[in-house]
Design a protein around this motif. Structure first.
Motif, mmCIF file in Angstrom:
data_model
loop_
_atom_site.group_PDB
_atom_site.id
_atom_site.type_symbol
_atom_site.label_atom_id
_atom_site.label_comp_id
_atom_site.label_asym_id
_atom_site.label_seq_id
_atom_site.Cartn_x
_atom_site.Cartn_y
_atom_site.Cartn_z
ATOM 1 N N ARG A 50 0.844 -1.198 0.000
ATOM 2 C CA ARG A 50 0.000 0.000 0.000
ATOM 3 C C ARG A 50 0.876 1.244 0.000
ATOM 4 N N LYS A 51 0.527 2.192 -0.847
ATOM 5 C CA LYS A 51 1.249 3.465 -0.896
ATOM 6 C C LYS A 51 0.490 4.461 -0.021
ATOM 7 N N ALA A 75 5.308 9.872 3.701
ATOM 8 C CA ALA A 75 4.819 9.175 2.516
ATOM 9 C C ALA A 75 5.731 8.007 2.197
ATOM 10 N N GLY A 76 5.136 6.903 1.747
ATOM 11 C CA GLY A 76 5.947 5.754 1.370
ATOM 12 C C GLY A 76 5.108 4.533 1.093
ATOM 13 N N GLU A 77 5.786 3.449 0.756
ATOM 14 C CA GLU A 77 5.132 2.176 0.460
ATOM 15 C C GLU A 77 5.351 1.213 1.617
ATOM 16 N N LEU A 104 8.007 1.259 6.189
ATOM 17 C CA LEU A 104 7.788 1.969 4.929
ATOM 18 C C LEU A 104 9.092 2.141 4.175
ATOM 19 N N SER A 107 8.956 7.576 0.178
ATOM 20 C CA SER A 107 8.908 8.094 -1.190
ATOM 21 C C SER A 107 9.433 9.522 -1.249
#
Length: 127
Positions: A50-51, A75-77, A104, A107
């Motif tokens: 999930r991003k 923010a990240g995956e 994570l 990003s």
């Protein structure tokens, strides 16, 4: 008094963040948060891959008293979830800083927007 390890970064929504050697970040809830929740009985963690956007609601921690949302600090995956903790959520009460929820792959470089231990302690002292 809640523990606040100096080597971690923090959010105003009571998540802690640790930069790992591989460039990923581990995310958990702070000692302050787990003390406020009480005995933790259930976790719902984000799906692998999930991003997430920074500050996006992505997980739930439930205690005998309440359910609390967990927000992505940056923010990240999602590249890992702590399945052992899902199976035994009371581990969060034993040591909130040893019990990461998810990891994570960032990003962006959002870590500089997070609080250091001293700043986080000053926010929790006001509560």
């Amino acid at each position: 008094m809640s523990k606040v390890p100096a080597e971690l970064k923090y959010t105003d929504t009571h998540e802690w963040v640790r930069l790992e050697d591989d460039g990923s970040v581990a995310v958990g809830i702070t000692d302050h948060a787990q003390e406020a929740l009480g005995d933790i009985v259930f976790l719902e963690l984000p799906e692998m891959g999930r991003k997430l956007a920074a500050r996006e609601n992505c997980a739930v921690v439930e205690s005998v008293k309440a359910a609390s949302d967990v927000y992505s600090p940056i923010a990240g995956e999602v590249i890992a979830v702590n399945q052992a903790l899902v199976d035994a959520p009371e581990g969060l009460n034993a040591d909130a800083y040893a019990a990461w929820l998810f990891k994570l792959l960032p990003s962006d470089k959002g870590m500089e927007s997070l609080m250091d231990a001293a700043a986080y302690q000053s926010t929790t002292a006001e509560e």
